[in-house]
Design an enzyme around this catalytic site. Structure first.
Site, PDB file in Angstrom:
ATOM      1  N   HIS A 295       0.554  -1.187  -0.119  1.00  0.00           N
ATOM      2  CA  HIS A 295      -0.193  -0.228  -0.049  1.00  0.00           C
ATOM      3  C   HIS A 295       0.864   1.241   0.190  1.00  0.00           C
ATOM      4  CE1 HIS A 295      -3.281   2.604   1.884  1.00  0.00           C
ATOM      5  NE2 HIS A 295      -3.879   1.963   0.677  1.00  0.00           N
TER       6      HIS A 295
ATOM      7  N   LYS B 124       3.075   4.367  -1.330  1.00  0.00           N
ATOM      8  CA  LYS B 124       3.238   5.380  -2.575  1.00  0.00           C
ATOM      9  C   LYS B 124       4.472   6.136  -2.284  1.00  0.00           C
ATOM     10  CE  LYS B 124      -1.290   4.592  -1.936  1.00  0.00           C
ATOM     11  NZ  LYS B 124      -2.189   4.338  -0.589  1.00  0.00           N
TER      12      LYS B 124
ATOM     13  N   ASP C  69      17.508   9.299  -7.909  1.00  0.00           N
ATOM     14  CA  ASP C  69      18.972   9.691  -7.665  1.00  0.00           C
ATOM     15  C   ASP C  69      19.574   9.654  -6.316  1.00  0.00           C
ATOM     16  OD1 ASP C  69      19.403   9.852 -10.521  1.00  0.00           O
ATOM     17  OD2 ASP C  69      19.430  11.759 -10.721  1.00  0.00           O
TER      18      ASP C  69
ATOM     19  N   HIS D  54      -8.970  11.497   0.557  1.00  0.00           N
ATOM     20  CA  HIS D  54      -8.051  10.530   0.682  1.00  0.00           C
ATOM     21  C   HIS D  54      -6.925  10.645   1.263  1.00  0.00           C
ATOM     22  CE1 HIS D  54      -5.680   7.066  -1.069  1.00  0.00           C
ATOM     23  NE2 HIS D  54      -6.640   6.221  -0.445  1.00  0.00           N
TER      24      HIS D  54
ATOM     25  N   LYS E 173      -4.079  11.109   4.324  1.00  0.00           N
ATOM     26  CA  LYS E 173      -4.057  10.767   5.695  1.00  0.00           C
ATOM     27  C   LYS E 173      -3.238  11.591   6.221  1.00  0.00           C
ATOM     28  CE  LYS E 173      -4.232   7.218   2.407  1.00  0.00           C
ATOM     29  NZ  LYS E 173      -5.660   6.788   2.415  1.00  0.00           N
TER      30      LYS E 173
ATOM     31  N   ASP F 135      -0.536  20.115  17.637  1.00  0.00           N
ATOM     32  CA  ASP F 135      -0.027  21.482  18.358  1.00  0.00           C
ATOM     33  C   ASP F 135       0.593  22.399  17.169  1.00  0.00           C
ATOM     34  OD1 ASP F 135      -1.276  20.654  20.545  1.00  0.00           O
ATOM     35  OD2 ASP F 135       0.706  20.265  21.578  1.00  0.00           O
TER      36      ASP F 135
END
Length: 486
Positions: free
Chosen positions: A224, A226, A231, A404, A406, A411
């Site tokens: 899952h 991404k 380089d 979508h 997350k 603070d």
């Protein structure tokens, strides 16, 4: 003849109960939360055959024998790489803000490294901008391009990214692409894998879905992450899959997917590279440790710069690390917590931490999409609303599409962004990645984006929520029953 049939019936009955007893023992012997164990036992005893088959398919974290062996074998070289990189003392942060101190100490203890300083980081919330920037970086690559995605789906700007990657491979850049078999099923059914391989791109189908192997490996264990590495210096990570929202899942009626991606330069990239090398070795058996960072290249104006820690989860990585990180962050909060997630099915510990933060005076906001692409998770999420609202948590339902992103902001200083949903699958099962950033400038940028999400959301009020139809409460409780398994 009658005696024979009687013996056969008794043997079948004995075998049936022996099978139930054996699976029950496996459920009890595996260390898991009591609600999860009870949910599995109830399913097994209420629907015995269906429950047993379901448990054997999805009940245990089974990576498969070959991948499990590779996972164990890689850690000696990975540990040595971490020890070697510690010699580059200039890139490690020695101080953290008060709110981030306990979390960074946890990461140091469990992952073996301090936070990395001297990084430049830019938040990207517009898909077009993110892909155009990526296409530019691919075009400027000199040595390597490594990518991991859950979903890669053709159409729109994605085709331009694909073409840029093939052009890079043809000019001698080493390009490796790892895509999840289930998430990228449409891609693997297209002509693109063949075209990319012919151009020189090494395309790997991770965690291949096969009916012939359903009892040999857990099929819903997914890659899952991404992330993109270029380089050994430029990297991307966040919630955005390689999809163009204008072409992706247009028939669901939930609107465009709204995501966030971070583009980074600096020592954080080699740290992400070791995660990629572990994933690559688990899947292919090939060992490719990244080179150490160039300590002379610290792009930010100040040597301290943005301090970042990378948390990776999944089989072979520190167990429960992201769950611990979330709990540690919530208990460190003193003023405000803002969380965004498309799937809200928290563990009991996480739910308790969120409610406790609100009850001790912390201003807690949770932003979730009004419409969800998963009916099961959508209903299960609502089962938690009453307890959260009673604790004083402010819940906002985003109306501008499928939110979508997350993210967690503590603070205004400590930020967590990445691929982790607030559900059991992300917290305990899948291969995930989270960026932990200790920086108030980055916190202000994230706060600005979260405020925009809230402005495009509909607030849920406790009194009105308590007046919802009784049938909805029944459905919520029904799906809540299965929440430990979602």
């Amino acid at each position: 003849m009658t005696t024979l049939y009687t013996i056969i019936n008794w043997l079948m009955l004995f075998g049936y109960w022996l099978l139930i007893a054996g699976v029950t023992l496996r459920v009890l012997m595996k260390r898991r939360t009591v609600p999860a164990a009870m949910a599995w036992l109830l399913v097994i005893y209420i629907l015995p055959l269906v429950g047993i088959i379901t448990y054997l398919l999805f009940g245990e974290l089974n990576l498969g024998k070959r991948r499990a062996e590779r996972s164990k074998a890689m850690w000696s070289s990975t540990t040595q790489w971490i020890e070697d990189i510690k010699g580059c003392r200039r890139i490690f942060a020695t101080e953290n803000s008060e709110v981030a101190r306990s979390l960074f100490q946890l990461c140091k203890h469990r992952q073996g490294m301090r936070g990395l300083k001297g990084n430049q980081i830019e938040l990207l919330t517009n898909t077009d901008d993110a892909m155009e920037m990526l296409i530019r970086d691919i075009g400027l690559a000199k040595n390597t391009i490594d990518m991991v995605f859950y979903i890669w789906e053709s159409g729109g700007l994605v085709d331009k990214v694909t073409e840029a990657l093939m052009i890079a491979a043809r000019r001698g850049i080493r390009c490796r692409l790892m895509l999840d078999s289930a998430g990228s099923v449409n891609f693997f059914r297209s002509l693109y894998p063949t075209l990319m391989r012919e151009a020189g791109v090494n395309v790997v189908e991770a965690l291949h879905v096969s009916l012939l192997r359903v009892f040999l490996r857990r099929m819903d264990l997914r890659q899952h992450r991404k992330m993109i590495l270029i380089d050994n210096h430029i990297s991307y990570a966040g919630s955005m899959n390689m999809v163009d929202p204008r072409f992706f899942k247009q028939d669901t009626g939930i609107g465009p997917w709204v995501d966030m991606m971070a583009r980074m330069e600096g020592p954080v990239t080699p740290a992400m590279g070791i995660i990629f090398s572990c994933d690559w070795e688990i899947e292919t058996g090939e060992r490719i440790l990244p080179p150490p960072p160039d300590v002379n290249i610290i792009p930010f104006e100040q040597a301290s710069g943005h301090t970042i820690h990378i948390i990776a989860s999944g089989p072979g990585f520190p167990e429960g690390m992201i769950h611990q990180a979330l709990l540690t962050s919530l208990y460190a909060a003193r003023k405000q917590v803002v969380m965004t997630t498309p799937y809200l099915v928290p563990s009991d510990d996480l739910l308790h931490a969120i409610c406790t933060a609100a009850q001790r005076g912390v201003e807690v906001h949770i932003i979730v999409p009004r419409n969800n692409d998963s009916m099961l998770v959508g209903w299960a999420s609502r089962a938690f609303f009453t307890e959260l609202l009673e604790a004083g948590v402010l819940i906002h339902q985003f109306e501008g599409g499928l939110l979508h992103t997350k993210s967690v902001l503590i603070d205004g200083q400590l930020s967590l962004i990445g691929t982790v949903n607030l559900d059991m699958r992300s917290l305990w099962l899948n291969f995930e990645i989270t960026l932990v950033i200790d920086d108030d400038d980055f916190g202000r940028d994230l706060a600005h984006i979260q405020k925009d999400y809230i402005a495009r959301s509909y607030p849920i009020y406790s009194q009105k929520w308590s007046q919802r139809p009784y049938w909805q409460r029944i459905v919520e409780r029904l799906f809540y029953f299965f929440s430990p398994l979602l």
